[in-house]
Design a protein around this motif. Structure first.
Motif, PDB file in Angstrom:
ATOM      1  N   LEU A  99       0.797  -1.224   0.000  1.00 49.72           N
ATOM      2  CA  LEU A  99       0.000   0.000   0.000  1.00 49.72           C
ATOM      3  C   LEU A  99       0.829   1.273   0.000  1.00 49.72           C
ATOM      4  N   GLY A 100       2.115   1.141  -0.188  1.00 49.90           N
ATOM      5  CA  GLY A 100       2.966   2.307  -0.342  1.00 49.90           C
ATOM      6  C   GLY A 100       3.282   3.067   0.938  1.00 49.90           C
ATOM      7  N   GLU A 101       3.074   2.457   2.089  1.00 47.50           N
ATOM      8  CA  GLU A 101       3.432   3.118   3.343  1.00 47.50           C
ATOM      9  C   GLU A 101       4.942   3.028   3.549  1.00 47.50           C
ATOM     10  N   ALA A 102       5.494   4.025   4.186  1.00 48.58           N
ATOM     11  CA  ALA A 102       6.935   4.058   4.422  1.00 48.58           C
ATOM     12  C   ALA A 102       7.354   2.942   5.375  1.00 48.58           C
ATOM     13  N   ALA A 103       8.435   2.272   5.021  1.00 43.28           N
ATOM     14  CA  ALA A 103       9.006   1.228   5.874  1.00 43.28           C
ATOM     15  C   ALA A 103      10.144   1.840   6.669  1.00 43.28           C
TER      16      ALA A 103
END
Length: 106
Positions: free
Chosen positions: A78-82
């Motif tokens: 979902l494109g959330e920052a890791a």
């Protein structure tokens, strides 16, 4: 059998939460229905799990696994920052579940 039902409850909760993301604030019918159905199934399976598994163990595993998997789904799909903080947080959730279960094992 209890842990098999718990696995189903975790899977249903993960699918429900993922559907909620796509429901766009419950403005889209099918993802909204998927969310509702997923949570009904998750809670029904969790309730059945509690017949044979201690509530502290079952809930720790259910909530911890759901949290860790949803964080991973968010980061991978979902494109959330890791970020390092997020990854460390997930590791701490997992460690917490393990410690709770080791502390309660008989």
């Amino acid at each position: 059998m209890g842990y098999l039902m718990l696995s189903g409850a975790i899977l249903a909760e993960i699918l429900a939460t993922t559907s909620m993301k796509y429901s766009d604030g419950f403005s889209r019918l099918w993802p909204s229905l998927g969310t509702a159905l997923g949570y009904v199934i998750a809670f029904a399976l969790l309730a059945q799990t509690l017949r044979t598994v201690a509530v502290s163990t079952a809930y720790a595993i259910w909530s911890g696994a759901g949290t860790a998997v949803m964080a991973a789904i968010g980061m991978v799909f979902l494109g959330e920052a890791a970020t390092a903080a997020k990854v460390a947080g997930v590791a701490l959730v997992i460690a917490g579940v393990v410690v709770l279960n080791l502390g309660g094992a008989q």
